[in-house]
Scaffold this active site. Structure first.
Site, PDB file in Angstrom:
ATOM      1  CB  SER A  13      -0.976  -0.233   1.188  1.00  0.00           C
ATOM      2  OG  SER A  13      -0.273   0.106   2.349  1.00  0.00           O
ATOM      3  NE  ARG A  65      19.752 -11.816   8.004  1.00  0.00           N
ATOM      4  CZ  ARG A  65      18.649 -11.545   7.955  1.00  0.00           C
ATOM      5  NH1 ARG A  65      17.794 -10.840   7.092  1.00  0.00           N
ATOM      6  NH2 ARG A  65      17.800 -12.125   8.962  1.00  0.00           N
ATOM      7  CG  MET A  90       8.044  -7.253   6.087  1.00  0.00           C
ATOM      8  SD  MET A  90       7.923  -5.953   7.278  1.00  0.00           S
ATOM      9  CE  MET A  90       7.723  -6.831   8.908  1.00  0.00           C
ATOM     10  NE  ARG A  91      14.656 -11.971   4.316  1.00  0.00           N
ATOM     11  CZ  ARG A  91      14.433 -12.915   5.132  1.00  0.00           C
ATOM     12  NH1 ARG A  91      13.579 -13.184   5.768  1.00  0.00           N
ATOM     13  NH2 ARG A  91      15.503 -13.628   5.231  1.00  0.00           N
ATOM     14  CG  LEU A  93      18.098  -4.527   3.515  1.00  0.00           C
ATOM     15  CD1 LEU A  93      17.901  -3.196   3.083  1.00  0.00           C
ATOM     16  CD2 LEU A  93      18.132  -5.560   2.263  1.00  0.00           C
ATOM     17  CG  ASN A 107      12.204   1.212   6.479  1.00  0.00           C
ATOM     18  OD1 ASN A 107      11.653   0.639   5.867  1.00  0.00           O
ATOM     19  ND2 ASN A 107      12.364   1.261   7.801  1.00  0.00           N
ATOM     20  CG  HIS A 109       9.733   1.702  12.336  1.00  0.00           C
ATOM     21  ND1 HIS A 109      10.067   0.259  12.242  1.00  0.00           N
ATOM     22  CD2 HIS A 109       9.380   2.031  13.406  1.00  0.00           C
ATOM     23  CE1 HIS A 109       9.859   0.035  13.471  1.00  0.00           C
ATOM     24  NE2 HIS A 109       9.508   1.008  14.184  1.00  0.00           N
TER      25      HIS A 109
HETATM   26  C1  GRF Z   1       2.535  -1.863   7.371  1.00  0.00           C
HETATM   27  O1  GRF Z   1       2.428  -2.484   8.719  1.00  0.00           O
HETATM   28  C2  GRF Z   1       3.219  -0.552   7.675  1.00  0.00           C
HETATM   29  O2  GRF Z   1       3.133   0.132   8.679  1.00  0.00           O
HETATM   30  C3  GRF Z   1       4.833  -0.720   7.497  1.00  0.00           C
HETATM   31  O3  GRF Z   1       4.651  -2.163   6.502  1.00  0.00           O
HETATM   32  C4  GRF Z   1       3.532  -2.844   6.739  1.00  0.00           C
HETATM   33  C5  GRF Z   1       2.784  -3.119   5.237  1.00  0.00           C
HETATM   34  O4  GRF Z   1       2.840  -1.848   4.446  1.00  0.00           O
HETATM   35  N1  GRF Z   1       5.443   0.144   6.831  1.00  0.00           N
HETATM   36  P1  GRF Z   1       2.496  -1.852   2.956  1.00  0.00           P
HETATM   37  O5  GRF Z   1       0.900  -1.871   2.940  1.00  0.00           O
HETATM   38  O6  GRF Z   1       3.219  -3.176   2.291  1.00  0.00           O
HETATM   39  O7  GRF Z   1       3.124  -0.779   2.323  1.00  0.00           O
END
Ligand code: GRF
Length: 195
Positions: A13, A65, A90-91, A93, A107, A109
């Site tokens: 998103s 990694r 979600m990795r 780096l 990034n 957060h």
């Molecule tokens: C969400 O929890 C957002 O707070 C964090 O990553 C998660 C997924 O975000 N940044 P997105 O919808 O994949 O951008």
């Protein structure tokens, strides 16, 4: 025109919000959307938007990694990004990868850093009884969720909030903050944006 690569792991998103903002007189355009998960629905969303996409599945690399990042880097070097935006990526780096993009990797957060680096930020804010929460865009450095802050957006914590309701309220603000910070960053403007 600055070239932007966006790294995602899930729904994307934030990627959609960033991509939608890069039009008209905006000084940047998306050149690649890359994911570590081939099943990330964000990849379909990027494809629907007509954006170049690639998936580099991290799982075959196991704990190596650096090998995963070498595969990812090959695609990035072809796209020649000026800026990298981690967006729900979600990795963790390695320092070597971060150094390769030092000063030009951002990034987002979902907390008001320096509070709550790492995971489960909303649960931790609720457990602490915080009355406000929010999100932070920062430059990525080798220390997780620790680089120079470029922007923050705040939301109230409301009575009866759950992690899910708070996350949804923060996510809405992420979609405002990240595009605004990227535009300033791409234009070479400095300073912290507080929304
Ligand atoms: C969400 O929890 C957002 O707070 C964090 O990553 C998660 C997924 O975000 N940044 P997105 O919808 O994949 O951008």
């Amino acid at each position: 025109m600055k070239r932007v690569a966006i790294l995602i792991s899930g729904g994307g998103s934030n990627m959609v919000a960033l991509a939608a903002s890069m039009k008209g007189d905006h000084p940047a355009r998306v050149v690649l959307v890359a994911s570590n998960d081939p099943g990330a629905t964000g990849l379909e969303r990027a494809h629907t938007l007509g954006l170049p996409t690639v998936a580099v599945d991290h799982r075959p690399y196991g704990q190596n990694r650096a090998a995963f990042e070498d595969a990812l880097m090959a695609h990035l070097l072809m796209a020649k990004p000026d800026i990298i935006c981690l967006a729900g990526f979600m990795r963790v780096l390695t320092p070597a990868f971060v150094e390769a993009f030092r000063g030009r990797m951002l990034n987002i957060h979902p907390s008001l850093l320096p509070k709550y680096p790492g995971l489960h930020t909303h649960e931790r804010a609720l457990a602490a009884g915080d009355t406000e929460a929010g999100c932070t865009v920062h430059e990525v450095t080798p220390v997780l969720d620790d680089g120079p802050i470029l922007g923050q957006a705040r939301v109230p914590v409301l009575p009866g909030d759950t992690a899910a309701t708070l996350a949804a309220r923060v996510l809405t603000r992420e979609h405002q903050l990240y595009p605004a910070v990227l535009r300033r960053f791409a234009a070479g403007e400095r300073g912290i944006l507080m929304l």
